[in-house]
Write a protein that holds these residues in place. Structure first.
Motif, PDB file in Angstrom:
ATOM      1  N   ALA A 115     -61.490 -37.962  15.208  1.00  0.00           N
ATOM      2  CA  ALA A 115     -60.235 -37.332  14.813  1.00  0.00           C
ATOM      3  C   ALA A 115     -60.478 -35.989  14.123  1.00  0.00           C
ATOM      4  CB  ALA A 115     -59.452 -38.263  13.894  1.00  0.00           C
ATOM      5  N   GLU A 116     -61.497 -35.938  13.260  1.00  0.00           N
ATOM      6  CA  GLU A 116     -61.806 -34.690  12.567  1.00  0.00           C
ATOM      7  C   GLU A 116     -62.234 -33.609  13.551  1.00  0.00           C
ATOM      8  OE1 GLU A 116     -64.515 -33.073   8.829  1.00  0.00           O
ATOM      9  OE2 GLU A 116     -65.137 -34.856   9.935  1.00  0.00           O
ATOM     10  N   ASN A 117     -63.087 -33.975  14.512  1.00  0.00           N
ATOM     11  CA  ASN A 117     -63.541 -32.998  15.501  1.00  0.00           C
ATOM     12  C   ASN A 117     -62.390 -32.491  16.365  1.00  0.00           C
ATOM     13  OD1 ASN A 117     -66.204 -33.182  14.652  1.00  0.00           O
ATOM     14  ND2 ASN A 117     -66.708 -34.791  16.102  1.00  0.00           N
ATOM     15  N   GLU A 118     -61.481 -33.393  16.750  1.00  0.00           N
ATOM     16  CA  GLU A 118     -60.344 -32.983  17.562  1.00  0.00           C
ATOM     17  C   GLU A 118     -59.430 -32.040  16.777  1.00  0.00           C
ATOM     18  OE1 GLU A 118     -58.669 -36.691  18.702  1.00  0.00           O
ATOM     19  OE2 GLU A 118     -60.007 -36.959  20.434  1.00  0.00           O
ATOM     20  N   TRP A 119     -59.267 -32.308  15.493  1.00  0.00           N
ATOM     21  CA  TRP A 119     -58.452 -31.419  14.662  1.00  0.00           C
ATOM     22  C   TRP A 119     -59.096 -30.040  14.536  1.00  0.00           C
ATOM     23  CZ3 TRP A 119     -59.901 -29.898   9.488  1.00  0.00           C
ATOM     24  CH2 TRP A 119     -58.958 -29.050   8.887  1.00  0.00           C
ATOM     25  N   SER A 122     -58.569 -28.152  17.676  1.00  0.00           N
ATOM     26  CA  SER A 122     -57.189 -27.663  17.779  1.00  0.00           C
ATOM     27  C   SER A 122     -56.999 -26.408  16.923  1.00  0.00           C
ATOM     28  CB  SER A 122     -56.208 -28.760  17.355  1.00  0.00           C
ATOM     29  OG  SER A 122     -56.272 -29.004  15.963  1.00  0.00           O
ATOM     30  N   GLU A 123     -57.645 -26.378  15.754  1.00  0.00           N
ATOM     31  CA  GLU A 123     -57.582 -25.189  14.906  1.00  0.00           C
ATOM     32  C   GLU A 123     -58.290 -24.014  15.572  1.00  0.00           C
ATOM     33  OE1 GLU A 123     -56.081 -24.648  11.678  1.00  0.00           O
ATOM     34  OE2 GLU A 123     -55.020 -26.343  12.571  1.00  0.00           O
TER      35      GLU A 123
END
Length: 290
Positions: A115-119, A122-123
């Motif tokens: 989840a952190e990597n996907e966020w 996205s940034e």
């Protein structure tokens, strides 16, 4: 200078240059000459890429999972021993809890890392869009950041303008400098899964350590009582905690025995609390229910 030359000789003799660890040996020995020699050889193409202890990448999962596992398990053992529970109950509670918690920790580590990597990605997509549509604004933001850190505005503008010519590179720089985010690799899902597996294994393996005494020693020493088995569990746990602290010191600047002692004391404090609570709760129960 003599000390530097001597340390440089020691660094290159103890570890071969081919494994890329001479830079760290030079740092640890305080030898500026050895560091200079390493970088000169590297620039000449005679040295491998500088090593920065990549093994430490999984250290967080191993230490965190291992400590959580062994402390959770030992807390169960201590609480059960304080409550005068039988060996069978301790084993059932211990192993079932350790496996369930290890699975939960592993899945949680995987999902949280993913989840952190996907966020972060996205940034990065947003930053890339902004760079594509309004590069002047992004350049000005980076210039302001470097000026706040002490650069002259003219120098900052020159540096940022040069970097902005390479858009993908510049977006990654913006992620690090502006948002303090490290862009994950393309295989970040596999990396997250690896971290989850490491967390699961470290939690389960180290978590089983305090229970080994209750599982193995009764067959080898049938005359041992509950207090003897608990003492054995305390010794095993203490040794493992100290060794884990010593291993942790390899990836830090602290003394190995201080890291080991710190881990041992913190683990002992957790076990003491669990044992005391077990005794307290057991004292509150009526005699016929104990």
């Amino acid at each position: 200078m003599a000390r530097d030359e001597e340390a440089a000789g020691e660094g290159t003799n103890l570890l071969p240059a081919s494994n890329g660890v001479d830079a760290r040996k030079a740092y640890e020995s305080g030898s500026t000459e050895a560091s200079k020699n390493f970088h000169d050889k590297r620039h000449e193409g005679k040295q491998n890429e500088e090593a920065h202890q990549e093994e430490g990448g999984s250290l967080k999962s191993v230490i965190f999972g291992g400590l959580d596992g062994i402390l959770t398990s030992f807390a169960i053992v201590s609480g059960a021993a304080g409550g005068n529970l039988s060996t069978q109950v301790i084993l059932v509670l211990g192993f079932s809890n350790i496996f369930a918690d290890a699975l939960s920790m592993g899945v949680g580590e995987f999902l949280s890392s993913k989840a952190e990597n996907e966020w972060i990605l996205s940034e990065r997509t947003r930053e890339a869009w902004e760079m594509e549509n309004y590069p002047e604004g992004e350049i000005e933001e980076m210039v302001d950041i470097y000026v706040e850190r002490g650069m002259d505005r003219a120098d900052a503008l020159q540096v940022v303008t040069t970097m902005s010519k390479y858009k993908d590179f510049f977006v990654d720089v913006m992620m690090a400098e502006e948002l303090q985010l490290q862009v994950p690799d393309e295989d970040h899902e596999m990396e997250a899964m690896r971290e989850g597996v490491v967390m699961f294994c470290s939690f389960a393996i180290f978590g089983a350590m305090p229970l080994l005494g209750y599982a193995i020693f009764p067959a080898a020493f049938p005359h041992w009582g509950e207090s003897d088995l608990f003492t054995a569990a305390c010794v095993i746990t203490g040794v493992v905690l100290f060794l884990m602290g010593c291993v942790k010191s390899i990836f830090s600047t602290s003394r190995w025995y201080l890291c080991g002692l710190e881990t041992l004391l913190l683990g002992g404090a957790c076990a003491t609390v669990a044992f005391t609570l077990g005794q307290f709760v057991n004292s509150l129960l009526p005699e016929d229910s104990r």
